[in-house]
Design an enzyme around this catalytic site. Structure first.
Site, PDB file in Angstrom:
ATOM      1  N   TYR A   1      49.434  30.806  41.598  1.00  0.00           N
ATOM      2  CA  TYR A   1      49.690  32.243  41.448  1.00  0.00           C
ATOM      3  C   TYR A   1      50.007  32.880  42.796  1.00  0.00           C
ATOM      4  O   TYR A   1      51.035  33.552  42.946  1.00  0.00           O
ATOM      5  CB  TYR A   1      48.466  32.907  40.819  1.00  0.00           C
ATOM      6  CG  TYR A   1      48.651  34.371  40.497  1.00  0.00           C
ATOM      7  CD1 TYR A   1      49.539  34.778  39.506  1.00  0.00           C
ATOM      8  CD2 TYR A   1      47.920  35.352  41.163  1.00  0.00           C
ATOM      9  CE1 TYR A   1      49.704  36.118  39.193  1.00  0.00           C
ATOM     10  CE2 TYR A   1      48.074  36.696  40.854  1.00  0.00           C
ATOM     11  CZ  TYR A   1      48.970  37.077  39.880  1.00  0.00           C
ATOM     12  OH  TYR A   1      49.129  38.412  39.576  1.00  0.00           O
TER      13      TYR A   1
ATOM     14  N   LYS B   1      53.824  34.018  43.688  1.00  0.00           N
ATOM     15  CA  LYS B   1      54.173  35.431  43.913  1.00  0.00           C
ATOM     16  C   LYS B   1      54.733  35.653  45.320  1.00  0.00           C
ATOM     17  O   LYS B   1      55.610  36.502  45.519  1.00  0.00           O
ATOM     18  CB  LYS B   1      52.934  36.309  43.696  1.00  0.00           C
ATOM     19  CG  LYS B   1      52.512  36.431  42.235  1.00  0.00           C
ATOM     20  CD  LYS B   1      53.456  37.318  41.435  1.00  0.00           C
ATOM     21  CE  LYS B   1      52.861  37.719  40.096  1.00  0.00           C
ATOM     22  NZ  LYS B   1      53.728  38.641  39.345  1.00  0.00           N
TER      23      LYS B   1
ATOM     24  N   VAL C   1      37.063  40.391  35.965  1.00  0.00           N
ATOM     25  CA  VAL C   1      35.679  40.845  36.101  1.00  0.00           C
ATOM     26  C   VAL C   1      35.359  42.039  35.200  1.00  0.00           C
ATOM     27  O   VAL C   1      34.295  42.078  34.569  1.00  0.00           O
ATOM     28  CB  VAL C   1      35.361  41.110  37.594  1.00  0.00           C
ATOM     29  CG1 VAL C   1      36.162  42.265  38.158  1.00  0.00           C
ATOM     30  CG2 VAL C   1      33.886  41.356  37.802  1.00  0.00           C
TER      31      VAL C   1
ATOM     32  N   ASN D   1      35.339  40.802  31.494  1.00  0.00           N
ATOM     33  CA  ASN D   1      34.196  39.892  31.354  1.00  0.00           C
ATOM     34  C   ASN D   1      32.881  40.647  31.218  1.00  0.00           C
ATOM     35  O   ASN D   1      32.092  40.412  30.305  1.00  0.00           O
ATOM     36  CB  ASN D   1      34.086  38.993  32.597  1.00  0.00           C
ATOM     37  CG  ASN D   1      34.658  37.620  32.359  1.00  0.00           C
ATOM     38  OD1 ASN D   1      35.343  37.400  31.371  1.00  0.00           O
ATOM     39  ND2 ASN D   1      34.380  36.700  33.257  1.00  0.00           N
TER      40      ASN D   1
ATOM     41  N   GLN E   1      30.662  40.448  47.071  1.00  0.00           N
ATOM     42  CA  GLN E   1      32.101  40.547  47.301  1.00  0.00           C
ATOM     43  C   GLN E   1      32.595  41.880  46.727  1.00  0.00           C
ATOM     44  O   GLN E   1      32.039  42.373  45.741  1.00  0.00           O
ATOM     45  CB  GLN E   1      32.854  39.344  46.716  1.00  0.00           C
ATOM     46  CG  GLN E   1      32.768  39.163  45.215  1.00  0.00           C
ATOM     47  CD  GLN E   1      31.618  38.305  44.772  1.00  0.00           C
ATOM     48  OE1 GLN E   1      30.502  38.508  45.210  1.00  0.00           O
ATOM     49  NE2 GLN E   1      31.877  37.361  43.874  1.00  0.00           N
TER      50      GLN E   1
END
Length: 317
Positions: free
Chosen positions: A145, A149, A187, A190, A209
Site C-alpha cells: 500500500y 501509493k 481503528v 473496530n 500511538q
C-alpha cells in the site's frame, strides 16, 4: 456548468459520499468499482438518479469513456484488505494510476489522485508536512500500500511534467464516518463494533500511538476544493484533521459514547505500525481555504449510530 465526472472506487466508503456531493451540485457521475472492498449498498440509493451511472470494472484494465474530471480513489485502504492480496494492491495503485492517467491524457481530463498519509511511513518529523519524503519500509507487510501509493504519486507528477496533464494530489489522513466497512480492521470501526457487541476493545501496544481522525464530510469537502483549484496547484496537499489523540483515548471515548461495558485488551504492536500520525494542514488552509469543522465527538456519535443500525440489519458472525 455540469461536469462529466468519473469516480473510481466510487462504491467505497469515501467514494460514495463524494459522489453524493457531486450529484447534489448537478454533475453527471460515472461510478466505477470492482466491489473488492466497495459495496453496492453504498450507492443503491443513487441508482434511480438520472445523473448517476454504475459500472463494474477493475482499474487494472484500461477504460474508454468520455469525462471532464477523474477522481481516482480505487484501492483497498485498510491493512486487513490491502494485505489480503498485496500483489493486487500494488497493481491497483500502479496499473490503476497508469490506466486512469492514460484516460485523462486521451480526453484531456483533470485528474485527482487520492493518495495517503502512509507515504510518510513511520515519520521522523511531526507533524507531517508535504515536503517530507517519508520513512517507509519498502519490503514490509504494509509496503504494497505505502509504496504502491508512492509510485502512483510519481506517475502523476511524471505525466504532469511529460504530458502537461492537469493533476491534483491529496494525501488523506485517517478518515471515519458512516459507510466504513464494518470489518475493515481500521481503528474507529473496530472499536465501535467491539463496543457495541460488548467485546474487549483490542489495543495494540500500550495504546500510546497517536492518530488524527477526520470526519468524512470534511474530507470530501477538501477533495472537491482541491479539484476546483487553478491548474497551477498540483499538490500534494495534506487533507486531515490535525487534532491528535492516543489510541487509548479514542477507545475510552467510544466506550463512553456507546455505554458499553467493554474492557481494554492489549496486544503486541504489529510490524511497521507508525507511532505518530498528524497532518500539517497549513497548505490546505492557505490554498484551499479548508480546515476540518466536525469535532471528533460529534463525528463518532454519527458513526456509532450508523453501525448500530447496520448491526441490527446484518449481524456480524
Amino acid at each position: 456548468m455540469a461536469q462529466q465526472i468519473l469516480v473510481t472506487g466510487g462504491a467505497g466508503f469515501l467514494g460514495s459520499h463524494l459522489i453524493e456531493r457531486l450529484l447534489d451540485r448537478g454533475d453527471y457521475v460515472l461510478c466505477v468499482d470492482n466491489f473488492f472492498t466497495g459495496t453496492r449498498r453504498n450507492v443503491e440509493h443513487l441508482m434511480d438518479h438520472r445523473h448517476f451511472e454504475l459500472m463494474r470494472h477493475d482499474v487494472c484494465f484500461p477504460l474508454y469513456v468520455e469525462v471532464d474530471q477523474i477522481y481516482n480513489l480505487a484501492c483497498p485502504a485498510s491493512p486487513i484488505h490491502y494485505q489480503h492480496d498485496p500483489v493486487q494492491t500494488t497493481k491497483t495503485s500502479v496499473h490503476g494510476a497508469i490506466n486512469m492517467l492514460g484516460l485523462a491524457k486521451r480526453v484531456r481530463a483533470k485528474i485527482l489522485q487520492a493518495s495517503t498519509s502512509e507515504v510518510y511511513g513511520d515519520p521522523a518529523i511531526h507533524p507531517q508536512v508535504e515536503s517530507y519524503w517519508g520513512n517507509v519500509n519498502p519490503i514490509g507487510i504494509r509496503s504494497c500500500y505505502d509504496e504502491g501509493k508512492r509510485c502512483a504519486e510519481t506517475l502523476f507528477f511524471d505525466y504532469h511534467r511529460q504530458h502537461k496533464l492537469n493533476i491534483k494530489v491529496v494525501r488523506i489522513f485517517n478518515t471515519y464516518g458512516p459507510r466504513m466497512h464494518p470489518q475493515d480492521g481500521r481503528v474507529v470501526s473496530n472499536f465501535i463494533i467491539q463496543a457495541l457487541q460488548g467485546q474487549d476493545i483490542t489495543i495494540f501496544g500500550e495504546g500510546l500511538q497517536t492518530r488524527s481522525f477526520c470526519y468524512r464530510d470534511d474530507l470530501v469537502e477538501g477533495m472537491i476544493r482541491m479539484m476546483d483549484t487553478p491548474d497551477a496547484i498540483t499538490g500534494p496537499i495534506n487533507i486531515g484533521n490535525p487534532g491528535e489523540f492516543t489510541i487509548r483515548a479514542l477507545a475510552e471515548q467510544i466506550i463512553e459514547l456507546t455505554g458499553s461495558k467493554s474492557k481494554l485488551a492489549f496486544r503486541p504492536l504489529p510490524s511497521d505500525d507508525p507511532m505518530q500520525r498528524q497532518p500539517d494542514i497549513s497548505q490546505a488552509e492557505a490554498l484551499l481555504g479548508w480546515k476540518p469543522t466536525v469535532p471528533l465527538r460529534e463525528g463518532l456519535v454519527k458513526t456509532i449510530d450508523y453501525f448500530e443500525k447496520l448491526l441490527k440489519e446484518e449481524p456480524l458472525h
